[in-house]
Scaffold this motif. Structure first.
Motif, PDB file in Angstrom:
ATOM      1  N   VAL A  29       1.259  -5.501  -2.469  1.00 25.62           N
ATOM      2  CA  VAL A  29       0.205  -4.558  -2.100  1.00 25.62           C
ATOM      3  C   VAL A  29      -0.346  -4.889  -0.719  1.00 25.62           C
ATOM      4  O   VAL A  29      -0.524  -3.997   0.119  1.00 25.62           O
ATOM      5  CB  VAL A  29      -0.917  -4.567  -3.169  1.00 25.62           C
ATOM      6  CG1 VAL A  29      -2.175  -3.909  -2.647  1.00 25.62           C
ATOM      7  CG2 VAL A  29      -0.445  -3.885  -4.431  1.00 25.62           C
ATOM      8  N   LEU A  30      -0.611  -6.160  -0.456  1.00 21.62           N
ATOM      9  CA  LEU A  30      -1.146  -6.551   0.841  1.00 21.62           C
ATOM     10  C   LEU A  30      -0.146  -6.301   1.966  1.00 21.62           C
ATOM     11  O   LEU A  30      -0.513  -5.841   3.049  1.00 21.62           O
ATOM     12  CB  LEU A  30      -1.570  -8.019   0.819  1.00 21.62           C
ATOM     13  CG  LEU A  30      -2.776  -8.344  -0.060  1.00 21.62           C
ATOM     14  CD1 LEU A  30      -2.983  -9.850  -0.126  1.00 21.62           C
ATOM     15  CD2 LEU A  30      -4.016  -7.641   0.431  1.00 21.62           C
ATOM     16  N   MET A  31       1.128  -6.589   1.725  1.00 15.57           N
ATOM     17  CA  MET A  31       2.148  -6.387   2.763  1.00 15.57           C
ATOM     18  C   MET A  31       2.401  -4.909   3.022  1.00 15.57           C
ATOM     19  O   MET A  31       2.727  -4.522   4.138  1.00 15.57           O
ATOM     20  CB  MET A  31       3.448  -7.093   2.386  1.00 15.57           C
ATOM     21  CG  MET A  31       3.345  -8.572   2.507  1.00 15.57           C
ATOM     22  SD  MET A  31       4.872  -9.530   2.343  1.00 15.57           S
ATOM     23  CE  MET A  31       5.962  -8.552   1.420  1.00 15.57           C
ATOM     24  N   ALA A  32       2.248  -4.087   1.992  1.00 11.37           N
ATOM     25  CA  ALA A  32       2.475  -2.655   2.159  1.00 11.37           C
ATOM     26  C   ALA A  32       1.329  -1.990   2.909  1.00 11.37           C
ATOM     27  O   ALA A  32       1.441  -0.842   3.317  1.00 11.37           O
ATOM     28  CB  ALA A  32       2.667  -1.995   0.790  1.00 11.37           C
TER      29      ALA A  32
ATOM     30  N   PHE B 266       1.186 -11.586 -11.063  1.00 13.12           N
ATOM     31  CA  PHE B 266      -0.037 -11.159 -10.383  1.00 13.12           C
ATOM     32  C   PHE B 266       0.067 -11.444  -8.891  1.00 13.12           C
ATOM     33  O   PHE B 266      -0.227 -10.578  -8.061  1.00 13.12           O
ATOM     34  CB  PHE B 266      -1.256 -11.866 -10.980  1.00 13.12           C
ATOM     35  CG  PHE B 266      -2.498 -11.679 -10.155  1.00 13.12           C
ATOM     36  CD1 PHE B 266      -3.203 -10.485 -10.209  1.00 13.12           C
ATOM     37  CD2 PHE B 266      -2.944 -12.680  -9.310  1.00 13.12           C
ATOM     38  CE1 PHE B 266      -4.333 -10.299  -9.443  1.00 13.12           C
ATOM     39  CE2 PHE B 266      -4.070 -12.508  -8.540  1.00 13.12           C
ATOM     40  CZ  PHE B 266      -4.781 -11.314  -8.602  1.00 13.12           C
ATOM     41  N   PHE B 267       0.483 -12.660  -8.515  1.00 14.69           N
ATOM     42  CA  PHE B 267       0.594 -13.005  -7.102  1.00 14.69           C
ATOM     43  C   PHE B 267       1.673 -12.180  -6.404  1.00 14.69           C
ATOM     44  O   PHE B 267       1.499 -11.773  -5.250  1.00 14.69           O
ATOM     45  CB  PHE B 267       0.853 -14.502  -6.915  1.00 14.69           C
ATOM     46  CG  PHE B 267      -0.384 -15.326  -7.033  1.00 14.69           C
ATOM     47  CD1 PHE B 267      -1.395 -15.227  -6.093  1.00 14.69           C
ATOM     48  CD2 PHE B 267      -0.554 -16.196  -8.085  1.00 14.69           C
ATOM     49  CE1 PHE B 267      -2.549 -15.975  -6.197  1.00 14.69           C
ATOM     50  CE2 PHE B 267      -1.702 -16.954  -8.204  1.00 14.69           C
ATOM     51  CZ  PHE B 267      -2.709 -16.844  -7.260  1.00 14.69           C
ATOM     52  N   LEU B 268       2.781 -11.916  -7.091  1.00 12.11           N
ATOM     53  CA  LEU B 268       3.813 -11.064  -6.501  1.00 12.11           C
ATOM     54  C   LEU B 268       3.272  -9.664  -6.230  1.00 12.11           C
ATOM     55  O   LEU B 268       3.463  -9.111  -5.145  1.00 12.11           O
ATOM     56  CB  LEU B 268       5.025 -10.974  -7.436  1.00 12.11           C
ATOM     57  CG  LEU B 268       6.003 -12.131  -7.376  1.00 12.11           C
ATOM     58  CD1 LEU B 268       6.978 -12.059  -8.545  1.00 12.11           C
ATOM     59  CD2 LEU B 268       6.759 -12.094  -6.072  1.00 12.11           C
ATOM     60  N   GLY B 269       2.613  -9.093  -7.211  1.00 14.11           N
ATOM     61  CA  GLY B 269       2.053  -7.749  -7.048  1.00 14.11           C
ATOM     62  C   GLY B 269       1.013  -7.691  -5.951  1.00 14.11           C
ATOM     63  O   GLY B 269       1.006  -6.766  -5.119  1.00 14.11           O
ATOM     64  N   LEU B 270       0.121  -8.663  -5.924  1.00 14.98           N
ATOM     65  CA  LEU B 270      -0.910  -8.699  -4.896  1.00 14.98           C
ATOM     66  C   LEU B 270      -0.282  -8.830  -3.507  1.00 14.98           C
ATOM     67  O   LEU B 270      -0.689  -8.140  -2.563  1.00 14.98           O
ATOM     68  CB  LEU B 270      -1.871  -9.859  -5.154  1.00 14.98           C
ATOM     69  CG  LEU B 270      -2.992 -10.045  -4.138  1.00 14.98           C
ATOM     70  CD1 LEU B 270      -3.911  -8.830  -4.130  1.00 14.98           C
ATOM     71  CD2 LEU B 270      -3.768 -11.319  -4.448  1.00 14.98           C
ATOM     72  N   GLY B 271       0.719  -9.678  -3.388  1.00 13.50           N
ATOM     73  CA  GLY B 271       1.380  -9.850  -2.102  1.00 13.50           C
ATOM     74  C   GLY B 271       2.071  -8.583  -1.632  1.00 13.50           C
ATOM     75  O   GLY B 271       1.996  -8.231  -0.450  1.00 13.50           O
TER      76      GLY B 271
END
Length: 86
Positions: A52-55, A45-50
């Motif tokens: 998404v935020l970085m993109a 979850f944290f990897l995916g959220l990160g």
């Protein structure tokens, strides 16, 4: 974003280091498993959220617009040449 990716990566590595093949059906109760029941899911979850935020996919953070953005990306990737008009 980068902080979420770093946290997710660290948690995945920590959780993966506690997997042993000799446990059989016994649950793992040490390391991150003492604090979180499914640390690999939380890490993902944290990897995916990160990511998404970085993109810069700000709409992806809200569920309503996020689903629409995912469908647009899927249609783009599923097109015969992988890009083009969506």
């Amino acid at each position: 974003g980068a902080l979420c990716v770093a946290l997710g990566t660290w948690l995945r590595l920590w959780a993966a280091s506690y997997h042993e093949s000799g446990l059989g059906n016994r649950p793992i109760t040490a390391g991150p498993y003492a604090w979180i029941r499914h640390p690999l899911y939380v890490a993902n979850f944290f990897l995916g959220l990160g990511i998404v935020l970085m993109a810069g996919w700000r709409p992806m953070v809200s569920l309503d617009e996020g689903i629409e953005e995912l469908l647009k990306a899927y249609r783009m990737l599923a097109s015969p040449i992988g890009y083009g008009n969506v």
